[in-house]
Design a protein around this motif. Structure first.
Motif, PDB file in Angstrom:
ATOM      1  N   LEU A  91       0.805  -1.219  -0.124  1.00 56.25           N
ATOM      2  CA  LEU A  91       0.164   0.075  -0.034  1.00 56.25           C
ATOM      3  C   LEU A  91       0.921   1.410   0.000  1.00 56.25           C
ATOM      4  N   VAL A  92       1.930   0.837   0.579  1.00 53.65           N
ATOM      5  CA  VAL A  92       2.694   2.365   0.658  1.00 53.65           C
ATOM      6  C   VAL A  92       3.605   2.852  -0.645  1.00 53.65           C
ATOM      7  N   ASP A  93       3.692   1.609  -1.474  1.00 54.27           N
ATOM      8  CA  ASP A  93       4.443   1.645  -1.989  1.00 54.27           C
ATOM      9  C   ASP A  93       3.168   2.262  -3.795  1.00 54.27           C
ATOM     10  N   ALA A  94       1.925   1.209  -2.687  1.00 54.76           N
ATOM     11  CA  ALA A  94       1.296   2.167  -4.084  1.00 54.76           C
ATOM     12  C   ALA A  94       0.373   3.859  -3.868  1.00 54.76           C
ATOM     13  N   LEU A  95       1.720   4.322  -3.178  1.00 49.16           N
ATOM     14  CA  LEU A  95       1.027   5.601  -2.622  1.00 49.16           C
ATOM     15  C   LEU A  95       1.964   6.581  -3.308  1.00 49.16           C
ATOM     16  N   THR A  96       3.104   6.139  -4.252  1.00 50.72           N
ATOM     17  CA  THR A  96       4.422   6.797  -4.719  1.00 50.72           C
ATOM     18  C   THR A  96       3.763   7.480  -5.834  1.00 50.72           C
ATOM     19  N   ASP A  97       3.306   6.921  -6.607  1.00 49.76           N
ATOM     20  CA  ASP A  97       2.411   7.772  -7.798  1.00 49.76           C
ATOM     21  C   ASP A  97       0.972   8.476  -7.922  1.00 49.76           C
ATOM     22  N   LEU A  98       0.650   8.372  -6.873  1.00 46.71           N
ATOM     23  CA  LEU A  98      -1.445   8.728  -6.855  1.00 46.71           C
ATOM     24  C   LEU A  98      -0.878  10.224  -6.481  1.00 46.71           C
ATOM     25  N   VAL A  99      -1.425  11.012  -7.104  1.00 48.06           N
ATOM     26  CA  VAL A  99      -1.898  12.676  -6.749  1.00 48.06           C
ATOM     27  C   VAL A  99      -3.028  12.682  -5.722  1.00 48.06           C
ATOM     28  N   GLY A 100      -2.444  13.617  -5.126  1.00 50.51           N
ATOM     29  CA  GLY A 100      -3.401  14.088  -3.758  1.00 50.51           C
ATOM     30  C   GLY A 100      -4.943  13.756  -3.997  1.00 50.51           C
ATOM     31  N   GLY A 101      -5.360  13.056  -2.864  1.00 50.40           N
ATOM     32  CA  GLY A 101      -6.907  12.795  -3.324  1.00 50.40           C
ATOM     33  C   GLY A 101      -7.336  11.684  -4.302  1.00 50.40           C
TER      34      GLY A 101
END
Length: 142
Positions: free
Chosen positions: A78-88
Motif C-alpha cells: 500500500l505504501v508503494d502504491a502511494l508513490t505515484d498517486l495524486v493527492g485525493g
C-alpha cells in the motif's frame, strides 16, 4: 449469475461503480495470470486508455492493486502504491472473494490501511471472484 452472458454490461457497471471515467490515468499493480481480464478491459474502456504499470514515472489518478493473501506484506504494498498517486486519488485494492484461493481476511485490510496512512471507505464486488476495497489518504488536520 453467469460470467459469460451479459458479462460486458456487468463488468462495465463495475468499472463505473469504482468511479473510473474517461481521461483518468490508472496504474495497475499486482497483475498476474489470475486477475480478471474482463474487469481490466472494462476499466480501460471506461477511462478510454490503457492501464499504466509501476514504471510509468508520472502521477496517476488511481491505483488498481491486485492482492492475494500470499503476496507478502500488505502495508508495504500500500505504501508503494502511494508513490505515484495524486493527492485525493484512491487505491482500489482488489482481492479474491472470501472462499476463493488467495482470499484476504477483511481484518487484514482494516489493520494494514491505517498503518499505511489510508482509510477504508467502500467495498464493492467487481466480478465473480474479486472484490474491491477503496482506500484513500485521510484529509490532513493541519
Amino acid at each position: 449469475m453467469s460470467s459469460t452472458t451479459g458479462g460486458d454490461a456487468a463488468q462495465q457497471s463495475a468499472a463505473e461503480r469504482l468511479g473510473f471515467t474517461k481521461g483518468l490515468v490508472v496504474q495497475e499493480l499486482g497483475w498476474d495470470s489470475d486477475t480478471d481480464d474482463q474487469v481490466r478491459v472494462a476499466i480501460e474502456d471506461a477511462i478510454d486508455a490503457d492501464l499504466v504499470d509501476g514504471d510509468y514515472g508520472n502521477v496517476v489518478d488511481a491505483v488498481l492493486l491486485w492482492w492475494r493473501d500470499d503476496d507478502g506484506d500488505l502495508v508495504d504494498a500500500l505504501v508503494d502504491a502511494l508513490t505515484d498517486l495524486v493527492g485525493g486519488g484512491a487505491i482500489w485494492l482488489l482481492t479474491p472473494k472470501v472462499g476463493r484461493s488467495g482470499a484476504v481476511d477483511p481484518a487484514d485490510i482494516a489493520e494494514a490501511a491505517p498503518i499505511a496512512g489510508l482509510s477504508q471507505t467502500t467495498t464493492a464486488a467487481v466480478s465473480k471472484d474479486w472484490a474491491a476495497t477503496r482506500l484513500v489518504a485521510p484529509k490532513s488536520n493541519r
